[in-house]
Design a protein around this motif. Structure first.
Motif: not given
Length: 486
Positions: A208-211, A279-287, A289-295
């Motif tokens: 996510g290049h950040g939060l 931790m959970g919010i940041i990890t989900t933010s990355a999803t 970016i990668l998949f186009g929707h939150p997982i």
């Protein structure tokens, strides 16, 4: 094998109220430090339900930062409630099912004990099944032969039966040999899951290049709507731990001092929760970016990443996280509750095996198709446990003035017997508090109570119990002697 051998002065105790596992832990055997208490809480706080809780709050319109505010308030309230309710366990070395006899009487106490035990076994069953799903996801990814085991029995495929057998066996191994093994397991499991969570967070920050986008999402609620949602979020967070609020003496009875109990819970409860939630919010933010929707579901995330090494390590971490919460928050209290019901027949080890068997009979794979039903039942139970917390606090701190006649808790006919084993003030306060706290679930016009149900239950339970009970115990001289020997 038991962790608390009976004291030499056990003569005269009623065998229906006493055995070695229910006996007070002698001061020389209370060897848990603040590190043990902190790691036990770490093992409980970072579980899948807590991980996904932020998604529910954000779906209601709260921002990520407001989610953290909800977590901070909820876990600070929980910390205070557990700090005060744990004190009797630390001072006298007695479990919840014995302590509650002071307020409810030896027979009346069985009502909250059975309620707490039912909830513990139910939660164990559901969470263990979630871990079995993680095992199935990992093995299905790695082995086509495993994925092909599709024959069904009682509504569940054969491979899930095998996955459940593996998870149940792990629970049985950890719970065997009592509290000592559980403590040592948590000493490793709690910090280890935090380390894996940190690695996932670092991955999320790099992607996510950040939060990440979730932290950039603004709040969609303002004014009364915000405060109503905020209160509901706080109550919901507390509801997840309402069961442990009443039986925290099951853990604190092994802690060597009040200071260790407080410091350990402070580190393990509010601080760990405030670290784990972002931790959970940041990890989900990355999803996103990668998949186009939150997982938000960790198992779905592992399947989406589709990397064998990540799948194995992630799946193992999820199983470890589930084990660490289940053995302490569910199996351990359920064992004490079952031993309390049948002290002549059960010890901790036999009770742990019985919990595992009963967990299968709850058939969690069927409940998973009715998720709303799970939370409706558990919300009702949490509403009933709020008054129990209030009654316990009022009884110990105001009615008993923090002084208990411990031997009398193991005998019928003594000062805690009430009316033939039933203490009417506690039963009336429990019924009234539970009815009001749960009214919003059955009367649509009172649905607003659901947002503050636990607080209402605590207040009514404590207030009505004090109104119906004497303000001081009847034998202060004997109590003083009891305290000096505790």
């Amino acid at each position: 094998m038991t962790d608390t051998p009976p004291p030499a002065t056990a003569a005269g105790y009623d065998p229906g109220l006493y055995n070695a596992d229910l006996a007070p832990v002698p001061a020389e055997r209370r060897d848990w430090s603040w590190v043990n208490m902190a790691t036990v809480w770490m093992g409980m706080v970072h579980n899948i339900v807590v991980y996904e809780a932020a998604s529910g709050l954000m779906a209601l319109g709260l921002s990520a930062w407001e989610c953290l505010e909800v977590v901070a308030v909820a876990y600070m309230v929980l910390f205070l409630a557990m700090w005060f309710n744990a004190r009797a366990g630390t001072r006298y070395g007695i479990p919840f099912c014995v302590l509650i006899r002071s307020a409810f009487g030896p027979y009346g106490a069985q009502l909250p004990v059975v309620l707490r035990g039912f909830c513990a076994i139910f939660w164990f069953s559901v969470q263990a099944y979630a871990a079995a799903q993680a095992v199935d996801a990992v093995l299905s990814t790695l082995s086509p032969a495993w994925a092909s085991m599709t024959p069904s029995l009682l509504g569940m495929q054969a491979r899930m039966w095998l996955a459940m057998a593996m998870v149940w066996a792990l629970h049985a191994w950890i719970a065997s040999h009592g509290v000592h093994r559980i403590r040592n397991f948590e000493l490793v499991a709690g910090p280890l899951v935090i380390i894996v969570g940190l690695l996932a967070t670092i991955w999320g920050l790099r992607v996510g290049h950040g939060l990440g986008p979730l932290f950039a999402q603004p709040s969609h609620l303002h004014g009364a709507a915000f405060w109503s949602t905020f209160a509901m979020g706080v109550t919901g967070m507390i509801g997840m731990w309402a069961t442990l609020t009443v039986n925290i003496p099951d853990l604190s009875r092994f802690v060597r001092s009040e200071r260790d109990q407080v410091v350990g819970q402070a580190i393990g409860l509010p601080i760990t929760a405030l670290v784990f939630t972002p931790m959970g919010i940041i990890t989900t933010s990355a999803t996103i970016i990668l998949f186009g929707h939150p997982i938000w579901n960790p198992v779905d995330l592992l399947l989406a990443l589709n990397h064998p090494v990540v799948t194995v390590l992630g799946g193992a971490t999820l199983v470890l996280a589930t084990l660490s919460v289940n053995v302490v928050a569910n199996i351990m209290p359920a064992c004490y509750d079952l031993v309390n019901l049948m002290p002549r027949r059960l010890d901790f080890n036999r009770a742990s095996r019985l919990v595992l068997v009963l967990g299968v009979f709850f058939m969690p794979w069927l409940w998973f198709n009715e998720a709303a039903g799970i939370y409706r039942v558990l919300d009702l139970i949490s509403g009933l446990l709020g008054p129990v917390t209030g009654i316990m606090l009022a009884d110990f701190y105001i009615v008993r003035r923090q002084v208990l006649d411990v031997p009398a808790l193991y005998r019928h006919g003594g000062r805690y017997d009430g009316r033939n084993g039933w203490n009417v003030p506690a039963l009336a306060a429990f019924a009234a508090g539970g009815a009001v706290a749960s009214a919003g679930h059955v009367v649509p016009g009172l649905a607003g109570l659901n947002t503050v149900a636990w607080f209402v239950g605590v207040a009514i339970g404590a207030g009505l119990y004090l109104a119906l009970s004497p303000r001081r115990d009847a034998h202060p001289a004997e109590d003083a002697a009891t305290l000096s020997n505790a």
